[in-house]
Write an enzyme that holds these catalytic residues in place. Structure first.
Site, PDB file in Angstrom:
ATOM      1  N   GLU A 118      10.972  23.595  12.775  1.00 29.22           N
ATOM      2  CA  GLU A 118      10.757  22.284  12.628  1.00 29.22           C
ATOM      3  C   GLU A 118       9.640  21.555  11.246  1.00 29.22           C
ATOM      4  O   GLU A 118       9.483  22.377  10.611  1.00 29.22           O
ATOM      5  CB  GLU A 118       9.854  21.879  13.774  1.00 29.22           C
ATOM      6  N   LYS A 120       7.694  20.384   8.378  1.00 34.88           N
ATOM      7  CA  LYS A 120       6.961  20.003   8.214  1.00 34.88           C
ATOM      8  C   LYS A 120       5.928  18.473   8.042  1.00 34.88           C
ATOM      9  O   LYS A 120       6.326  18.181   6.656  1.00 34.88           O
ATOM     10  CB  LYS A 120       5.826  21.227   7.409  1.00 34.88           C
ATOM     11  N   ASP A 122       4.263  15.648   6.367  1.00 34.85           N
ATOM     12  CA  ASP A 122       2.854  15.394   5.648  1.00 34.85           C
ATOM     13  C   ASP A 122       2.327  14.435   6.061  1.00 34.85           C
ATOM     14  O   ASP A 122       2.485  13.037   5.830  1.00 34.85           O
ATOM     15  CB  ASP A 122       3.943  15.071   4.378  1.00 34.85           C
ATOM     16  N   TYR A 229       3.662  18.455  17.773  1.00 32.99           N
ATOM     17  CA  TYR A 229       4.409  20.351  17.190  1.00 32.99           C
ATOM     18  C   TYR A 229       4.014  21.224  18.349  1.00 32.99           C
ATOM     19  O   TYR A 229       3.453  22.842  17.848  1.00 32.99           O
ATOM     20  CB  TYR A 229       4.068  20.460  16.107  1.00 32.99           C
ATOM     21  N   LYS A 317       7.798  25.820   1.669  1.00 33.67           N
ATOM     22  CA  LYS A 317       7.709  24.482   0.396  1.00 33.67           C
ATOM     23  C   LYS A 317       9.193  24.290   0.204  1.00 33.67           C
ATOM     24  O   LYS A 317       9.306  25.130  -0.813  1.00 33.67           O
ATOM     25  CB  LYS A 317       6.562  24.869   0.071  1.00 33.67           C
ATOM     26  N   CYS A 411       4.730 -13.658 -22.450  1.00 39.69           N
ATOM     27  CA  CYS A 411       5.815 -13.082 -21.431  1.00 39.69           C
ATOM     28  C   CYS A 411       7.173 -12.759 -22.313  1.00 39.69           C
ATOM     29  O   CYS A 411       7.769 -13.446 -23.163  1.00 39.69           O
ATOM     30  CB  CYS A 411       6.150 -14.647 -20.800  1.00 39.69           C
ATOM     31  N   CYS A 414      10.451 -14.990 -20.688  1.00 39.97           N
ATOM     32  CA  CYS A 414      10.912 -16.326 -22.098  1.00 39.97           C
ATOM     33  C   CYS A 414      10.284 -16.455 -23.125  1.00 39.97           C
ATOM     34  O   CYS A 414       9.666 -17.608 -23.656  1.00 39.97           O
ATOM     35  CB  CYS A 414      10.489 -18.006 -20.721  1.00 39.97           C
ATOM     36  N   CYS A 429       2.145 -15.700 -16.553  1.00 43.71           N
ATOM     37  CA  CYS A 429       3.123 -16.655 -17.422  1.00 43.71           C
ATOM     38  C   CYS A 429       3.493 -17.314 -16.802  1.00 43.71           C
ATOM     39  O   CYS A 429       3.501 -17.985 -15.134  1.00 43.71           O
ATOM     40  CB  CYS A 429       4.623 -15.684 -17.612  1.00 43.71           C
ATOM     41  N   CYS A 435      10.638 -19.588 -16.512  1.00 39.85           N
ATOM     42  CA  CYS A 435      10.273 -18.292 -17.077  1.00 39.85           C
ATOM     43  C   CYS A 435      12.171 -17.900 -16.214  1.00 39.85           C
ATOM     44  O   CYS A 435      12.071 -17.440 -15.116  1.00 39.85           O
ATOM     45  CB  CYS A 435       9.809 -18.189 -16.801  1.00 39.85           C
TER      46      CYS A 435
HETATM   47  S1  IVH Z   1       1.197  24.473  13.051  1.00 39.30           S
HETATM   48  C1  IVH Z   1      -0.321  27.636  12.522  1.00 39.30           C
HETATM   49  N1  IVH Z   1       4.211  22.714  12.580  1.00 39.30           N
HETATM   50  O1  IVH Z   1       0.559  21.675   7.975  1.00 39.30           O
HETATM   51  C2  IVH Z   1      -0.225  26.744  13.074  1.00 39.30           C
HETATM   52  N2  IVH Z   1       1.993  22.281  11.532  1.00 39.30           N
HETATM   53  O2  IVH Z   1      -1.534  24.195   6.785  1.00 39.30           O
HETATM   54  C3  IVH Z   1      -0.599  25.456  12.288  1.00 39.30           C
HETATM   55  N3  IVH Z   1       2.223  20.579   9.895  1.00 39.30           N
HETATM   56  O3  IVH Z   1      -2.898  21.254   9.010  1.00 39.30           O
HETATM   57  C4  IVH Z   1       0.004  24.471  12.591  1.00 39.30           C
HETATM   58  N4  IVH Z   1       3.782  19.928  10.108  1.00 39.30           N
HETATM   59  O4  IVH Z   1      -1.566  19.818  10.245  1.00 39.30           O
HETATM   60  C5  IVH Z   1       2.151  23.366  12.820  1.00 39.30           C
HETATM   61  N5  IVH Z   1       5.725  21.039  12.572  1.00 39.30           N
HETATM   62  C6  IVH Z   1       4.194  21.633  12.128  1.00 39.30           C
HETATM   63  C7  IVH Z   1       3.329  20.867  11.095  1.00 39.30           C
HETATM   64  C8  IVH Z   1       2.378  21.429  10.778  1.00 39.30           C
HETATM   65  C9  IVH Z   1       3.116  19.578  10.152  1.00 39.30           C
HETATM   66  C10 IVH Z   1       0.132  20.889   9.190  1.00 39.30           C
HETATM   67  C11 IVH Z   1      -0.700  20.906  10.261  1.00 39.30           C
HETATM   68  C12 IVH Z   1      -1.834  21.603   9.862  1.00 39.30           C
HETATM   69  C13 IVH Z   1      -0.610  21.893   7.836  1.00 39.30           C
HETATM   70  C14 IVH Z   1      -0.727  24.021   7.909  1.00 39.30           C
END
Ligand code: IVH
Length: 673
Positions: A118, A120, A122, A229, A317, A411, A414, A429, A435
């Site tokens: 799934e 990750k 941010d 998740y 990552k 500017c 112009c 300006c 302009c």
């Molecule tokens: S699982 C061991 N699933 O990533 C289970 N975490 O470095 C840990 N995060 O602070 C969480 N998307 O908030 C999981 N699909 C996902 C995620 C996820 C983002 C974040 C999570 C955690 C950090 C872990």
């Protein structure tokens, strides 16, 4: 209290929760905003009259909590873990080898376990605690054991269920991530840059900043969303696999990623990670990797946790979206409102999959605040299709003799002398009409999405039409004809026909979009909409003084003065008149808004009880159409209370304040005047 009120309240709560889920979780609404609001208003009114009907899971409770002094600390029932990283295929295979060996020692064969993948996300990690299916607390991750109680902010997010669907366990912690969609992040930063406020470095910070602040009204303004998740502590529920967890969450009304996948072996996992990496830029949310988990939860305990990282999960990552490089020069452009806008010329650097040579520095204020200098090593970020930006200088590595960049005296577009008004943080300006730089930016904004949205007229065409003298300002766009366009070199008949058609179509855009398209300083889409709703026409706005403008939702005193000055500015007003001649809509449709100049203008009306013929929504629409405002509680400021059968406590309150009381017939009379 009558059981029918109780029944209706419950019915409304369920209906609203259902439509909320369709809108925020499934992105597939069935109701229009007005219909949804009507239901919400009905529930609000009901709760107002019978406060005992107000439950913590009521949709009316999403907003309106007062700001806090500080956050309480909360201990998570089950720790929130971190994840180890795999930066490439080799590291991922190393991880799967360790797992296979570990389990082999326990006589568990490779065929007995599988993996899930799934994205990750941010964003900001959160945990929601539900007791008997009702949300009782929401917290940040903190150090993994103790986080901050941010319930009131999380409640304002539409995709956070206040109550789970269907049967619920006694207790469950639901884990997920809050994020700000990339488009909303861009819009937010643009607004902040324009208002001279600090911009957010990335969507993650903007989400965290929205949740980790004390005023829920601010969180409610940001279109935050979530992905869920996982599950932490739980009582009264047993789910054997992670896929079961995800399915269960989906069933209960949580937003779970539809692309969560299941794999028998590591080959599929690797393939899927690469698939995500390719899709990364197409998503409207930021991801920084893929989370790979062992699906069988029974094995989680066998595999255990090392430090704070479970052995049963890892994050693949993506290459980082930030890089460091040298800022060679700060160059200045002129923006549509005349502000001088700085951007950075960089030593080429590879970041987020592309080579970057320029990056935005947002505005003069931001540049000064971050103390960026020419010659500095800087951190550059590029994410999604967001314009690369300079996040910060690395001051420890600053060479000697660098100086703070200053906006130019002339500017860049112009050559007119620039000025820095006394009360402003921006150099401008002042050559508003002459302009070419400002004209270009103004046209670009005018034809853009959210504004007049003229298909086939992008940056290139805007620049060309200006340079070749076809247009001098945005109003001239409406004089473009196929004949004139085809005279241009390399401008085909089809393109000309299509462009003229989309220009024609844009003539019918509602007033609020025209107002936004004008690009008044500080007037983003939301403010334009609020102004259009409040004043209803450009003329009413033109006549309003700053005090009157300040009454508009979301407009503060400084902005009110700025709006008043810019709309009454001669050049702006001449343009408005020109646009009027072209037939653009400078007035909202009746029904689109409260009516200015109606018999109830400036009056506040409260409705109570059952009226003989009108429903509550119809009565409210009638009041609005006459220029009045409907509020739910009677106060000294209330002008009229319209009372029907079974009016309740509001009538008594109105009598106490000596407020004028109307019945349906006298309301109709008043409105018809
Ligand atoms: S699982 C061991 N699933 O990533 C289970 N975490 O470095 C840990 N995060 O602070 C969480 N998307 O908030 C999981 N699909 C996902 C995620 C996820 C983002 C974040 C999570 C955690 C950090 C872990």
């Amino acid at each position: 209290m009558s059981a029918s009120f109780e029944q209706r309240a419950e019915e409304l709560r369920q209906l609203l929760a259902h439509h909320n889920h369709l809108y925020y979780v499934l992105d597939d609404p069935e109701l229009g905003d007005d219909e949804y609001d009507a239901l919400l208003n009905e529930l609000r009114a009901l709760e107002e009259e019978h406060p005992e009907l107000r439950t913590p899971d009521s949709p009316t409770q999403r907003v309106g909590a007062p700001p806090l002094d500080r956050f309480e600390q909360v201990e998570h029932l089950e720790q929130m873990l971190s994840l180890g990283n795999a930066r490439n295929e080799e590291e991922l295979r190393g991880w799967e080898n360790r797992i296979a060996n570990h389990l082999k020692r326990m006589d568990i064969a490779a065929s007995e376990f599988s993996y899930t993948t799934e994205p990750k996300i941010d964003g900001l990690a959160i945990t929601l605690t539900y007791e008997d299916g009702v949300l009782v607390r929401g917290a940040t991750r903190g150090d993994g054991r103790i986080g901050e109680d941010v319930t009131q902010n999380l409640r304002t997010i539409g995709s956070v269920p206040l109550k789970m669907k269907g049967a619920a366990p006694e207790l469950v912690e639901v884990r997920g991530e809050v994020y700000l969609p990339i488009a909303a992040f861009k819009a937010l930063n643009e607004r902040r840059a324009e208002a001279g406020e600090a911009t957010f470095a990335n969507p993650r910070n903007s989400a965290a900043g929205s949740i980790r602040q004390l005023d829920p009204a601010l969180a409610a303004e940001r279109p935050l969303s979530t992905w869920f998740y996982g599950i932490g502590a739980v009582r009264g529920l047993d789910l054997p696999t992670h896929m079961d967890e995800v399915e269960w969450l989906r069933d209960k009304g949580f937003k779970v990623n539809p692309d969560t996948d299941h794999h028998q072996g590591v080959e599929g996992v690797v393939k899927r990670c690469r698939w995500w990496e390719e899709r990364r830029d197409e998503l409207d949310y930021e991801i920084d990797g893929v989370v790979v988990k062992v699906d069988e939860k029974a094995l989680w305990r066998e595999l255990g946790v090392v430090g704070r990282e479970p052995r049963w999960a890892i994050a693949w990552k993506f290459p980082p979206t930030t890089a460091t490089t040298k800022l060679m020069k700060v160059v200045w452009n002129v923006g549509r409102t005349g502000h001088l806008v700085p951007f950075a010329m960089l030593e080429p650097v590879h970041v987020g999959g592309v080579t970057v040579t320029t990056a935005t520095l947002h505005n003069e204020e931001d540049l000064a605040r971050k103390e960026v200098r020419e010659g500095d090593e800087v951190v550059v970020m590029r994410a999604g299709d967001v314009i690369p930006q300079v996040v910060s200088p690395i001051t420890q590595r600053r060479p000697k003799g660098t100086r703070k960049p200053k906006p130019p005296k002339k500017c860049p577009a112009c050559g007119h002398e620039t000025v820095k008004p006394e009360d402003s943080v921006f150099t401008i300006c002042p050559n508003r009409t002459g302009c070419p730089g400002q004209s270009f930016q103004a046209v670009k904004h005018f034809v853009g999405k959210g504004a007049m949205d003229i298909d086939g007229m992008g940056e290139k065409q805007a620049l060309r039409f200006l340079q070749e003298g076809l247009i001098a300002d945005v109003a001239d766009i409406y004089d473009l004809t196929e004949e004139r366009l085809v005279e241009l070199e390399r401008f085909g008949e089809t393109s000309a026909r299509n462009l003229v058609a989309s220009i024609e179509a844009s003539r019918r855009r509602p007033f609020k979009r025209v107002l936004y398209a004008l690009g008044l300083p500080g007037v983003g889409y939301v403010t334009a909409e609020a102004l259009a709703d409040h004043f209803g026409s450009i003329d009413a706005l033109h006549e309003a003084d700053p005090e009157a403008i300040e009454e508009v939702e979301g407009v503060g005193p400084i902005m009110a003065v700025q709006i008043s000055e810019s709309i009454t500015d001669d050049a702006t007003w001449a343009l408005v008149e020109k646009l009027r001649e072209k037939g653009l809509r400078l007035e909202a449709d009746p029904g689109e808004r409260r009516q200015a100049g109606g018999p109830l203008e400036g009056k506040t009306v409260v409705l109570t009880g059952t009226l003989p013929e009108l429903t509550r929504e119809e009565a409210a629409a009638l009041v609005k159409s006459a220029g009045g405002k409907v509020t739910s509680a009677v106060s000294k400021k209330t002008d009229y209370v319209v009372a029907g059968d079974n009016p309740g406590s509001k009538l008594a309150k109105a009598e106490k304040f000596g407020t004028e009381i109307l019945d349906e017939a006298s309301l109709r009379e008043l409105v018809a005047r």
